[in-house]
Motif scaffolding. Sequence first.
Motif, mmCIF file in Angstrom:
data_model
loop_
_atom_site.group_PDB
_atom_site.id
_atom_site.type_symbol
_atom_site.label_atom_id
_atom_site.label_comp_id
_atom_site.label_asym_id
_atom_site.label_seq_id
_atom_site.Cartn_x
_atom_site.Cartn_y
_atom_site.Cartn_z
ATOM 1 N N ARG A 75 -7.449 34.605 24.010
ATOM 2 C CA ARG A 75 -6.324 33.709 23.803
ATOM 3 C C ARG A 75 -5.257 34.316 22.895
ATOM 4 O O ARG A 75 -4.073 34.365 23.236
ATOM 5 C CB ARG A 75 -6.834 32.402 23.204
ATOM 6 C CG ARG A 75 -5.722 31.404 22.870
ATOM 7 C CD ARG A 75 -6.233 30.287 21.979
ATOM 8 N NE ARG A 75 -7.404 29.647 22.540
ATOM 9 C CZ ARG A 75 -7.369 28.647 23.417
ATOM 10 N NH1 ARG A 75 -6.207 28.199 23.828
ATOM 11 N NH2 ARG A 75 -8.471 28.105 23.863
ATOM 12 N N GLU A 117 -15.012 29.333 34.729
ATOM 13 C CA GLU A 117 -13.847 29.689 33.931
ATOM 14 C C GLU A 117 -13.988 31.104 33.412
ATOM 15 O O GLU A 117 -14.979 31.453 32.789
ATOM 16 C CB GLU A 117 -13.688 28.698 32.781
ATOM 17 C CG GLU A 117 -13.314 27.308 33.257
ATOM 18 C CD GLU A 117 -13.182 26.342 32.108
ATOM 19 O OE1 GLU A 117 -13.532 26.711 30.983
ATOM 20 O OE2 GLU A 117 -12.714 25.216 32.355
ATOM 21 N N ARG A 118 -12.963 31.897 33.683
ATOM 22 C CA ARG A 118 -12.998 33.268 33.207
ATOM 23 C C ARG A 118 -12.756 33.286 31.710
ATOM 24 O O ARG A 118 -12.142 32.396 31.152
ATOM 25 C CB ARG A 118 -11.905 34.076 33.903
ATOM 26 C CG ARG A 118 -12.102 34.134 35.384
ATOM 27 C CD ARG A 118 -11.064 35.021 36.028
ATOM 28 N NE ARG A 118 -9.745 34.846 35.436
ATOM 29 C CZ ARG A 118 -9.020 35.845 34.957
ATOM 30 N NH1 ARG A 118 -9.486 37.058 34.961
ATOM 31 N NH2 ARG A 118 -7.824 35.634 34.473
ATOM 32 N N ARG A 133 -8.279 25.639 27.629
ATOM 33 C CA ARG A 133 -9.282 26.632 28.031
ATOM 34 C C ARG A 133 -9.207 26.771 29.546
ATOM 35 O O ARG A 133 -8.676 25.922 30.240
ATOM 36 C CB ARG A 133 -10.682 26.190 27.609
ATOM 37 C CG ARG A 133 -10.844 25.973 26.125
ATOM 38 C CD ARG A 133 -12.273 25.630 25.785
ATOM 39 N NE ARG A 133 -13.151 26.779 25.975
ATOM 40 C CZ ARG A 133 -13.528 27.606 25.002
ATOM 41 N NH1 ARG A 133 -13.096 27.396 23.777
ATOM 42 N NH2 ARG A 133 -14.316 28.619 25.248
ATOM 43 N N GLY A 134 -9.777 27.869 30.005
ATOM 44 C CA GLY A 134 -9.855 28.054 31.447
ATOM 45 C C GLY A 134 -8.478 28.025 32.088
ATOM 46 O O GLY A 134 -7.530 28.618 31.598
ATOM 47 N N TRP A 135 -8.391 27.314 33.193
ATOM 48 C CA TRP A 135 -7.129 27.319 33.938
ATOM 49 C C TRP A 135 -5.999 26.667 33.173
ATOM 50 O O TRP A 135 -4.834 26.959 33.384
ATOM 51 C CB TRP A 135 -7.316 26.666 35.303
ATOM 52 C CG TRP A 135 -7.629 25.198 35.274
ATOM 53 C CD1 TRP A 135 -8.861 24.640 35.274
ATOM 54 C CD2 TRP A 135 -6.695 24.126 35.228
ATOM 55 N NE1 TRP A 135 -8.768 23.282 35.244
ATOM 56 C CE2 TRP A 135 -7.432 22.924 35.221
ATOM 57 C CE3 TRP A 135 -5.304 24.042 35.208
ATOM 58 C CZ2 TRP A 135 -6.845 21.670 35.174
ATOM 59 C CZ3 TRP A 135 -4.710 22.790 35.166
ATOM 60 C CH2 TRP A 135 -5.473 21.618 35.141
ATOM 61 N N ARG A 136 -6.343 25.767 32.242
ATOM 62 C CA ARG A 136 -5.269 25.166 31.438
ATOM 63 C C ARG A 136 -4.560 26.228 30.617
ATOM 64 O O ARG A 136 -3.330 26.288 30.575
ATOM 65 C CB ARG A 136 -5.821 24.079 30.509
ATOM 66 C CG ARG A 136 -5.962 22.704 31.133
ATOM 67 C CD ARG A 136 -7.231 22.529 31.870
ATOM 68 N NE ARG A 136 -8.390 22.792 31.029
ATOM 69 C CZ ARG A 136 -9.594 23.103 31.508
ATOM 70 N NH1 ARG A 136 -9.794 23.155 32.811
ATOM 71 N NH2 ARG A 136 -10.607 23.366 30.689
#
Lengths: 488, 997
Positions: free
Chosen positions: A17, A12-13, B683-686
């Motif tokens: 956010r 995961e990159r 998080r991540g692709w979500r």
Amino acid sequence: MRAPRHVASASERTIKRWPIVVLLAVALAAGGLADRVGHRVSASSTVPAIRPVTSVVPPQATSSVWYCPGGTAGAGGVAAPVVILANSSARVVAGTVSEIPNKGKPVAAPVKVPARSQLRFTPPPLAQPSDYVAFSVLLDGGGVSVEEDFSGPLGTTTGACASRTAQNWYFASGSTVQGASDVIALFNPTPTDGVADLSFSTDQGPTTVGDFQGVLVPAGSLVVLNLGDHVQTRPQIATSVRARIGRLVVGELQTSNLPGQVGIAMTLGASALSRSWYFPNAVSAPGAHEEYHFFNPGADPAQVALFIGLDQGSSSPLSFTVPPDSELTVPTSGQARIPSGTEYHARVQVVNDVAIVAERTLAAPSGLVAMMGASFTARTWYLAQGITPPTYSGSVVVLNPGASPIEVSISVFRSGAVTGPGPVPRGPPVKVPAGGHLALALPAAASTPGAGLMVSSTSPFVVERDLVERHGKGLSAQIAMPAAWNVS
Amino acid sequence: MGSHPTNPAVGVAQPSHRVARDSLDALVEPEASEPEAPPVVAVVVTCDPGPWFEESLAALAAQDYPNLSVLIVDASAHEDPTGRIADILPGAFVRRLSRNPGFGTAANEALKLVEGASHLLFCHDDVAPDPAAVSLMVHEAYRSNAGVVTPKLVIWDAPEHLLAVGMGADKTGATASRVERGELDQEQHDAVRDVFVAPGAFMLVRADLFNAIDGFDPEITMLGEDLDLSWRAQVAGARVVVAPAARVRHLEATNSGRRSPTTVPAGPRGPLHEATEALERRHQLRCVLKNYNRWHRFRVLSQLLVLNVAEVVVAVATRRWPTAGAVIGAWRWNLSRTASPRKARRQVRTYRLLSDHDVRELQIKGLVRLNALFQPARRVTHLHAGGRGSPRRSGADRVAVGVVIVVALVYLFGTRDLLSGQLPRVGQLTQFPGASTFIRAFANTWRSTGLGGAAPAPTAFGLLGVAGFVLFGGTHLLRWALVVGAVPVGLYGVYRLGARMGSARTGWVAMVAYGAAPLAYNAFAEARWDVLVAYGAVPWVLAGTIRLAAADREGRLGLFDVLASGLVLAVAGALVPAVAVAVGVSAVGLAAGSLLVGRPGLAWRTLCLGLGCVVVAIALNMPWALDLMRPGSHWSGVVGIGADPAHADGFGGLLRFATGSLGHGVVGWALLVAATLPLVVGRGWRFEWAARLWTLAIFSWAFAWAGGRGWLGPAFPPGVFLVPAALAVALSIALGARAFEIDLRGYRFGWRQVAAAAAATALAVAVLPVLADSVGGRWNTPSAGFDQVLAPMVAPRGSAPERILWIGDPRILPLRGWELGPGRAYAVSLNGFPDARDQWPQADPGAAGVLAADLGQAESGLTAQLGHLLARFDVAWIVVPNRLSPDQSRAQASIYSQDPSLLPTLLSQSDLSLVPGDPSVIMLRNVAFHAEARSALGHPQAVVGYGYATLGYRGSPARYGEVAAELVAWLAVLYWLWRLRGFSPDPTRPPADEART
């Protein structure tokens, strides 16, 4: 708060956010803000167009109509009509004048109005005897103004015609006392059958008459109602006509044979209520009885102020309340604030958000006047006839309701006097002070038979023409016909 | 058996090849002194068996049945198995065939080789019966007086899991297992009972019965021979029972891919599972053709045809090409053999004891394939066809199925009035003409809309015409399906998209969220077909783009995706051109979202794919699309005409999808609240996907809002452009569910859990208005159209054309036209009330613009004889609706623009007569037209020359060429999709990093 135990997987990159979330939120907020601004702009940009029922359509129109609610039919009638057509355009306008009696079949006659000329159409005799007639004028072009001239044993007067039909019509004055008569002419020039409801407000309050409810006015017909038959001996009557189905043109013919008040008055009703009404010229003369009639057909009381505009000095306005569904008559003759023998102008303004109808009447030994005020202004006005000697004398009075002085020019078009292409030539401009009125000095041509007038300015104003029959047998006061394309 | 062969004939048999050479008449002839066990011959059909064969033979050898002989019919192409057999079953007889004729024909060798046996036991070469299996089956055959007995089949490697305990079949021959494949065997199915089909892997058949019904059908090479034999056995009066006490392991070597595909007898080509489906379909159809008598055959075939057409349509829509090919291939194969079923029917008649009615009593009620849609747990399968599905259905799957059923029920409940009654001709829900009328209009270069003119016909005419023909001319059904069916199609599309997130929950959450958006229900209430079509199509069109983006680093711009999405968009865009614009905007939004999360490469590919499919859609809609885009065309021809910008929906309303009565108030925000969850906890692709989807939604909202305000040209309605936003919100909510499953596990209890609970609550709250709205039974769709109050009056009275000029708020006109001013449109219908052909006007009004000019003259006071002006163009009536439908209340109609000056203008005309009637619509009769029509000479020459004379124009060679080119283009795209279908990524694959997560 403890740190989260979550550990991102290696695949995961890492994405920041909150900048993204804030950006999205800002985009949504910007949309909401722009919506508010845009909505205000859109809402304020929608202003419905005003088009008075007496307006003259542009010369380039392919067709135009005029509806004249008429007068009495046959010889010896109290108000025998003549239809006056004035063509301000540079081309010949042809058409048909249909004479519609309240009994019998209509009669149509072709007419041709030369360029920049006036035509007086005297209706031909009807095949069947009839009491009243109305006229429908259908023309193949625009730029033509139409009005009526009435004459009879009680005197002469003029009356406006309508260039369109309407659903509602109002009259603020009327009387059915002994010696007076009040006739309402319901003219349906359309191909649609009409049904009308009439209601009245008298000095005794609002009233309805069963016979005047659901009155059928067939397509292309005239129905005449004598108010005295049902609303008897009332000194003040305000009338409201509502076309339940279809659309009509409604006029009121008042006659008076009272001592010192002999005359006739033909009034085209007001097709809309308004909070402002202008009366460019009024007079406080000995022997003349002038009144202002206010009719409030609505459900709320109207707080009305009547401003008197004197040429010299000032006068405090008259304030009063017109109850809902009621008529109020305010006599100005004898008012101390109006010097006797002076001419003045008046403006009616409703203070609260209620629209009414205002009408001025004048009863004098030389005749009777019933004139609706002007609820609008325009930059160009037409009169189908000027001050036509030897029948009449009088004046054309302009009122400048604006806050700045205006320059007004008057043009005359008369058969043979002006020809050729181009607009009607204007006379030299006359300056009218802000909030003031002025009786125009008419050129000589304006006072010749067969002359039509066009009064124009660069700013909105109001024009009234007053006529006095030279032999003391008639009065007329009439708001001119505005040009449809520059009404405000 | 192996150790004590009791049958001397078997016992003396030495080399197998010698048995094959000699007569086998004495194979099962018992000696008088032997035990009384009825002789049974096991007929094992082999075909290049794999290493499992020895185990299978050993299992036979280990049978405790005292009188069992083994006949092995070998149809191997490459290898002689005699040696392998001799090692384990030295007493077995081997019959080698020169070619592989299929299981049934090979098994029929028993008819020639075996005499005297009481029962025949037909076996595949990949089964391993328990030692007592044969004994138990023979015992049950006698005890139940059964003609055919089948055992309990279990998985080879996991015998505690069931494969089949007998099977059922419906009237069309579609089989359904009585147990869930892979279901744990807890003896829950161990009751002896009648079944309709005994699976062919291991079946005991009474020998005389087998002879009487002439064995297996030789035309059925494989897959379906058991259905046919069981069916005919029952027709002959025999019972087919399952004896679950007898357990047989089954390897399913062919379907699991362990056997070489070359061993499959001649049949449909392609991958094995595709061939399997094709064989099943064609053999089931053959059973229907040959085993029913005339009346039942006609009845069942009719139903099957309708079902198959629907299956093909759905299969094409869902890109399940093998299924479509299998259905079509089944009919083609059977229709090419008309003589064979006839002959078979004659044979069946010779031994028929049971009527079709009685046979139907033994079959499953209803249609298995239809039932499977509502009962997915009961899979439509064949024992041979297994191997691909998951052996178990999880609890989450069951919840998903339950939610899908509930959603379907709510929709059916809310649509019940529309299902049972007729759709009104209101708004855009206009009547469809006949299929041939559509086709004629498509082939014609003359358009009758407006005042008529030469213009390319909309592709929609062709599509609707073809669809109408497919439905046997049932364009009413087509109209109904396109209106009512759009929502389920859209919901299913969203379900598929949501399910791609790697969880069953995300599928149904996305579906519920999409269904909670008020768009579709407001579209029903506003009679907006364009929004309904977009609602159904956009999830499918955007699926390719989203799938590409989901493919992440592995993603590549796939021609298949471009063509597939483009094809769906071409259909949707043909019906509603605005969908193409909406998809273009969505692609830009999605690309912008990818940029936002720092994936420029993906943004570029997303943009290319999105715009690429728009290009494909445009190409497939040529030359009509060209007409929409050429200079002079009105933008409204593509996007429609919107409300008065001064009264357009506000941004807040659009965010809530409140384009009608539904969605307003605080509750309307609930969907958005729920959709924010992945932004704050994902998080991540979500999170990446949430950001992309929110960007897509914001682009769609902004476009819809700006368009409604008239900032992008003349104002257009926002509904269609809100559909991508609704889709994005729904998928974002599903992402929230996925984030809940994955991401929240990594956090201690805190605000994130509270946020998740709030999002779930918000979603539940968002559904409430929809539930409440469903009570009405028609989503507030008007119940009557203007046709009911106008049609009798405006019906043409002669052969001469009469036009109706419609003026009013474009949202309430029953046809599409051109803008006349802010929030006002005009349109013209010819000879009566408009129909669907009037929904696609030319983008350029052409001569009809004169009507607008005439109206402008009237409103400017430049004419008092509008009727005379309009009569030149045969305008006999002017209709000004002020409500959407006659049954709408004044309050409901208050949202529509009422031009205060229009009516006075029209009523002031000296030649327009008001026709008293329903208050919902103002109708004016053009007195001038009717006066002219009454005149002896009829219409003026100008009118005849302008419109009517040219109405007879019926196409040209050039137009036929265009039609042919369009057809070729569509077929080419379909062909390439067929060619490229193998390159499509597996739609069931979860996102790349999901597996890692």
